[in-house]
Structure formats: structure tokens, C-alpha cells
Design a protein around this motif. Structure first.
Motif, short mmCIF file in Angstrom:
data_model
loop_
_atom_site.label_atom_id
_atom_site.label_comp_id
_atom_site.label_asym_id
_atom_site.label_seq_id
_atom_site.Cartn_x
_atom_site.Cartn_y
_atom_site.Cartn_z
N ILE A 7 4.40 1.09 8.04
CA ILE A 7 4.12 0.56 6.49
C ILE A 7 3.96 -1.11 6.30
O ILE A 7 5.48 -1.59 7.19
CB ILE A 7 4.73 1.08 5.44
CG1 ILE A 7 5.56 2.51 6.16
CG2 ILE A 7 4.88 0.44 4.67
CD1 ILE A 7 6.65 2.98 5.54
N ASP A 8 3.06 -2.09 5.95
CA ASP A 8 3.14 -3.00 5.58
C ASP A 8 2.71 -3.32 4.32
O ASP A 8 2.39 -2.65 3.17
CB ASP A 8 2.25 -4.07 7.31
CG ASP A 8 0.86 -3.61 7.13
OD1 ASP A 8 0.44 -3.14 5.68
OD2 ASP A 8 0.48 -3.11 7.37
N PRO A 9 2.61 -5.02 3.72
CA PRO A 9 2.02 -5.43 2.67
C PRO A 9 0.49 -4.51 2.34
O PRO A 9 -0.04 -4.11 0.96
CB PRO A 9 2.67 -6.20 2.07
CG PRO A 9 3.29 -6.66 3.86
CD PRO A 9 3.59 -5.86 3.91
N LYS A 10 0.01 -4.41 3.18
CA LYS A 10 -1.51 -4.20 3.03
C LYS A 10 -1.51 -2.73 2.52
O LYS A 10 -2.07 -1.96 2.22
CB LYS A 10 -2.36 -4.42 4.03
CG LYS A 10 -2.66 -5.74 4.37
CD LYS A 10 -3.53 -5.96 5.91
CE LYS A 10 -3.26 -7.17 6.38
NZ LYS A 10 -4.51 -7.49 7.18
N VAL A 11 -0.56 -1.92 2.45
CA VAL A 11 -0.95 0.06 2.41
C VAL A 11 0.59 0.12 1.83
O VAL A 11 0.67 1.51 1.15
CB VAL A 11 -0.90 0.44 3.73
CG1 VAL A 11 -2.00 0.07 4.40
CG2 VAL A 11 0.46 0.25 4.83
N HIS A 12 1.26 -0.31 1.13
CA HIS A 12 3.16 -0.29 0.84
C HIS A 12 2.25 0.30 -0.51
O HIS A 12 2.32 -0.92 -1.18
CB HIS A 12 3.96 -0.95 0.93
CG HIS A 12 5.22 0.15 0.88
ND1 HIS A 12 5.18 -0.26 -0.59
CD2 HIS A 12 5.97 0.54 1.51
CE1 HIS A 12 6.76 0.72 -0.65
NE2 HIS A 12 7.32 1.09 0.54
N PRO A 13 2.69 1.18 -1.26
CA PRO A 13 2.78 1.00 -2.79
C PRO A 13 3.43 0.11 -3.80
O PRO A 13 2.53 -0.12 -4.69
CB PRO A 13 2.52 2.66 -2.89
CG PRO A 13 2.74 3.00 -2.72
CD PRO A 13 3.57 2.65 -0.93
N ALA A 14 4.26 -0.40 -3.33
CA ALA A 14 5.31 -1.60 -4.25
C ALA A 14 4.40 -2.63 -4.15
O ALA A 14 4.01 -3.32 -5.28
CB ALA A 14 6.70 -1.86 -3.03
N TRP A 15 3.10 -3.21 -3.23
CA TRP A 15 2.85 -4.10 -3.21
C TRP A 15 1.23 -3.99 -3.83
O TRP A 15 0.20 -4.57 -3.87
CB TRP A 15 2.47 -4.78 -1.63
CG TRP A 15 3.96 -5.66 -1.27
CD1 TRP A 15 4.10 -6.31 -1.86
CD2 TRP A 15 4.82 -4.72 -0.58
NE1 TRP A 15 5.42 -6.91 -1.28
CE2 TRP A 15 5.51 -5.98 -0.32
CE3 TRP A 15 4.82 -4.09 0.74
CZ2 TRP A 15 7.28 -5.66 0.44
CZ3 TRP A 15 5.79 -3.78 1.30
CH2 TRP A 15 6.83 -4.37 1.23
N THR A 16 1.09 -3.03 -3.56
CA THR A 16 -1.16 -2.11 -3.91
C THR A 16 -1.10 -2.05 -5.20
O THR A 16 -1.85 -1.49 -5.57
CB THR A 16 -1.13 -1.37 -2.81
OG1 THR A 16 -0.99 -0.14 -2.81
CG2 THR A 16 -1.12 -2.11 -1.33
N GLY A 17 0.15 -0.96 -5.60
CA GLY A 17 0.04 -0.50 -6.82
C GLY A 17 -0.51 0.46 -7.05
O GLY A 17 -1.24 0.95 -7.53
N GLN A 67 0.04 -5.05 12.64
CA GLN A 67 -0.07 -4.82 11.41
C GLN A 67 -1.11 -3.17 11.22
O GLN A 67 -1.88 -2.73 12.27
CB GLN A 67 -0.49 -5.10 10.07
CG GLN A 67 -0.01 -6.51 9.35
CD GLN A 67 0.20 -7.24 8.79
OE1 GLN A 67 -1.12 -7.22 8.15
NE2 GLN A 67 0.97 -8.25 8.67
N THR A 68 -0.81 -2.31 10.83
CA THR A 68 -1.51 -1.21 10.02
C THR A 68 -3.14 -1.39 10.38
O THR A 68 -3.46 -0.18 11.05
CB THR A 68 -1.79 -0.48 8.96
OG1 THR A 68 -1.30 -1.53 7.51
CG2 THR A 68 -0.02 0.16 8.90
N ASP A 69 -3.44 -1.73 9.94
CA ASP A 69 -5.50 -2.25 10.14
C ASP A 69 -5.21 -2.88 11.54
O ASP A 69 -6.82 -2.55 11.62
CB ASP A 69 -6.01 -3.50 9.16
CG ASP A 69 -5.28 -4.88 9.14
OD1 ASP A 69 -4.26 -5.04 9.56
OD2 ASP A 69 -5.55 -5.17 8.58
N THR A 87 4.79 -2.57 16.10
CA THR A 87 4.10 -1.76 15.56
C THR A 87 4.02 -1.58 14.36
O THR A 87 5.11 -0.75 14.40
CB THR A 87 3.11 -0.55 16.31
OG1 THR A 87 2.47 -1.02 17.24
CG2 THR A 87 2.32 0.07 15.75
N LEU A 88 3.85 -2.33 13.21
CA LEU A 88 4.42 -1.72 11.91
C LEU A 88 3.51 -0.72 11.00
O LEU A 88 2.73 0.18 11.83
CB LEU A 88 3.77 -2.54 10.99
CG LEU A 88 4.83 -4.25 11.05
CD1 LEU A 88 4.33 -5.41 10.08
CD2 LEU A 88 6.52 -3.74 11.05
#
Length: 74
Positions: A39-49, A16-18, A36-37
Motif C-alpha cells: 500500500i502506498d499513497p498512489k493506491v491508498h483510499p486515504a490519499w486517493t479519495g 511502489q505498487t505501480d 516492496t510496498l
């Protein structure tokens, strides 16, 4: 089930990105490959608001303002 028509399903490592990693099964690459990603749920605006585009008054207000002269006459 027909033999020889299905892709090889094997274990790969996801990075993941981290920098955190986990193992999963996939048809990607070959056994032992690393994905290697970007974009993943930890950085994508759709999941992070993350940042969103707001219009002043909203879309309904914009529509009403544009078409306020139209309508039934009383």
C-alpha cells in the motif's frame, strides 16, 4: 553519543505498487535490500479519495431521530 547501540543506517530501494522505485536511507534490512510496498499513497483510499461509508442523514440526524422524544418540555 554511545557507540555500538544504534542500528545501521544505510541505503535501500523502495518499490511502489505501480513498479516505480526510489532510493532512501533506512534501518530496514541491510545495505542494498529492496522493500516492496503493498500500500502506498498512489493506491491508498486515504490519499486517493476512495470509497467512503456515508450514512443517510449523517450521524447528527441519526442521533436527533433516536432521541427526539427527550428534552425539556416548554
Amino acid at each position: 553519543m554511545k557507540q555500538g547501540i544504534h542500528p545501521d543506517y544505510h541505503e535501500i530501494t523502495i518499490v511502489q505498487t505501480d513498479g516505480s522505485t526510489y532510493k532512501t536511507r533506512s534501518t530496514y534490512g541491510k545495505a542494498g535490500d529492496t522493500m516492496t510496498l503493498d500500500i502506498d499513497p498512489k493506491v491508498h483510499p486515504a490519499w486517493t479519495g476512495g470509497t467512503q461509508r456515508f450514512t443517510e442523514g449523517g450521524q447528527v440526524a441519526k442521533f436527533n431521530k433516536r432521541f427526539e422524544g427527550f428534552g425539556l418540555k416548554k
